[in-house]
Design an enzyme around this catalytic site. Structure first.
Site, PDB file in Angstrom:
ATOM      1  N   LYS A   1       0.984  -1.053  -0.032  1.00  0.00           N
ATOM      2  CA  LYS A   1      -0.053   0.011   0.129  1.00  0.00           C
ATOM      3  C   LYS A   1       1.035   1.193   0.101  1.00  0.00           C
ATOM      4  CE  LYS A   1      -4.255   1.929   1.942  1.00  0.00           C
ATOM      5  NZ  LYS A   1      -5.228   1.252   1.225  1.00  0.00           N
TER       6      LYS A   1
ATOM      7  N   ASP B   1      17.491  42.329   5.890  1.00  0.00           N
ATOM      8  CA  ASP B   1      18.990  42.419   5.677  1.00  0.00           C
ATOM      9  C   ASP B   1      19.559  40.997   5.510  1.00  0.00           C
ATOM     10  OD1 ASP B   1      18.669  41.366   8.315  1.00  0.00           O
ATOM     11  OD2 ASP B   1      20.216  42.762   9.050  1.00  0.00           O
TER      12      ASP B   1
ATOM     13  N   ARG C   1      14.533   0.012   8.561  1.00  0.00           N
ATOM     14  CA  ARG C   1      15.084   0.298  10.231  1.00  0.00           C
ATOM     15  C   ARG C   1      15.478  -0.993  10.642  1.00  0.00           C
ATOM     16  NH1 ARG C   1      11.632   3.734  14.691  1.00  0.00           N
ATOM     17  NH2 ARG C   1      10.395   1.886  14.935  1.00  0.00           N
TER      18      ARG C   1
END
Ligand code: COA
Ligand code: MG
Length: 297
Positions: A20, A270, A66
């Site tokens: 999926k 700046d 992992r």
């Protein structure tokens, strides 16, 4: 570096969810062997991830795996199973020290070498989720040039320091900031914490935008419904891109006339604001919203 606005986990033993995930248009998926997988399913996860990497067309989606923590006793088998199937990268959880990451780097290098693929083809991402990791974060960041990103793990971090997790997340704010700051110093990405309440997309959107404002380039997610919300939160809006382009253009004109600071709509502009504008453009490019100048002939 590639966009990792959303990094979607799924248990590595769940082939249905992996299939999926390949259809969702998510920047990155991470097939898990660690905490999302029961101890008696670790081997099933290894086999399923290797099979998925070899057989599923993930399109443009990045594929990560992992492993279990270095020192858990599971990490060698995890790496041996998935590295030959060529993931785009390895995610290492519960990293406490540079030595742990260095070890994983060596393991990957050996496989790259034996498979004749260019060094550092396979990336490395470390999850920072303990007090020790926060103390050692500089050494961890410097441990290997293979390292592409830090992930911030809020739930484990809270558990480790004895904090109670709240919606506001102040209890983990020091660590969350340390991760994003150290990642910036080493020019790697920082990926923010998981929002576990996957039925609350408004809460998710707020937390994702907050992470983007803190400097994270993406967020971990756990459910398909979180993909669009998070990827949008980490993509600058059209207005933000237009504003950044206008600032940079005005800055160049004022610089030529010898003026470092100037005003637009009653606000002082700046150099630091120009750097922020450049960051906005870099995010827009990574998300494919602006052409990448480096890619042009
Ligand atoms: N990846 C891919 N697909 C997922 C998914 C994920 N992480 N989470 C849910 N889905 C799919 C479901 O299979 C379901 O598919 P279907 O409509 O085709 O049947 C659909 O999305 C809707 O899911 P839903 O019913 O709302 O959720 P669930 O009750 O099935 O799952 C969780 C809830 C939390 C268990 C699930 O989202 C999950 O496993 N998440 C990842 C957990 C994880 O990896 N944790 C470790 C890292 S933090
Ligand atoms: Mg964790």
């Amino acid at each position: 570096m590639r966009a990792r606005r959303a990094l979607l986990y799924m248990p590595g033993d769940d082939l249905y969810k992996i299939n999926k995930a390949a259809t969702l248009g998510v920047d990155t998926i991470c097939m898990d062997m660690e905490d999302g997988v029961a101890i008696n399913r670790k081997e099933a996860a290894r086999v399923t991830i290797a099979h998925s990497l070899r057989t599923i067309d993930f399109g443009a989606t990045e594929k990560l795996a992992r492993i279990n923590p270095v020192g858990s006793g599971l990490e060698e088998l995890d790496l041996a199973a998935v590295l030959p199937a060529r993931p785009d990268g390895i995610v290492v959880p519960k990293v406490h020290s540079a030595a742990q990451l260095h070890w994983v780097d060596q393991q990957i290098a050996q496989v790259e070498n034996s498979m004749n693929i260019p060094p550092r083809t396979i990336g490395l991402i470390a999850i920072i989720e303990s007090a020790a990791a926060i103390i050692n974060i500089k050494e961890i960041a410097a441990s290997t040039g293979r390292l592409q990103a830090f992930i911030f793990g809020a739930e484990d971090l809270a558990g480790d320091i004895g904090a109670t997790r709240t919606r506001e997340a102040w209890e983990v704010f020091y660590a969350r900031s340390a991760v994003v700051t150290c990642a910036a110093a080493f020019r790697i990405q920082a990926i923010d914490m998981v929002f576990i309440d996957f039925r609350d997309n408004e809460g998710l959107r707020k937390e994702a935008l907050e992470g983007a404002r803190l400097g994270f380039s993406g967020k971990q997610i756990i459910h398909p419904d979180q993909v669009d919300v998070v990827q949008q939160a980490f993509t600058p809006t059209d207005e933000a891109v237009d504003h950044a382009l206008r600032l940079i253009e005005a800055f160049q004109i004022y610089q030529q006339s010898g003026q470092g600071a100037f005003a637009i709509n009653g606000k002082m502009i700046d150099a630091p604001l120009i750097r922020a504008a450049e960051n906005t453009l870099a995010r827009a490019r990574a998300a494919g919203k602006l052409p990448d100048p480096a890619a042009e002939p």
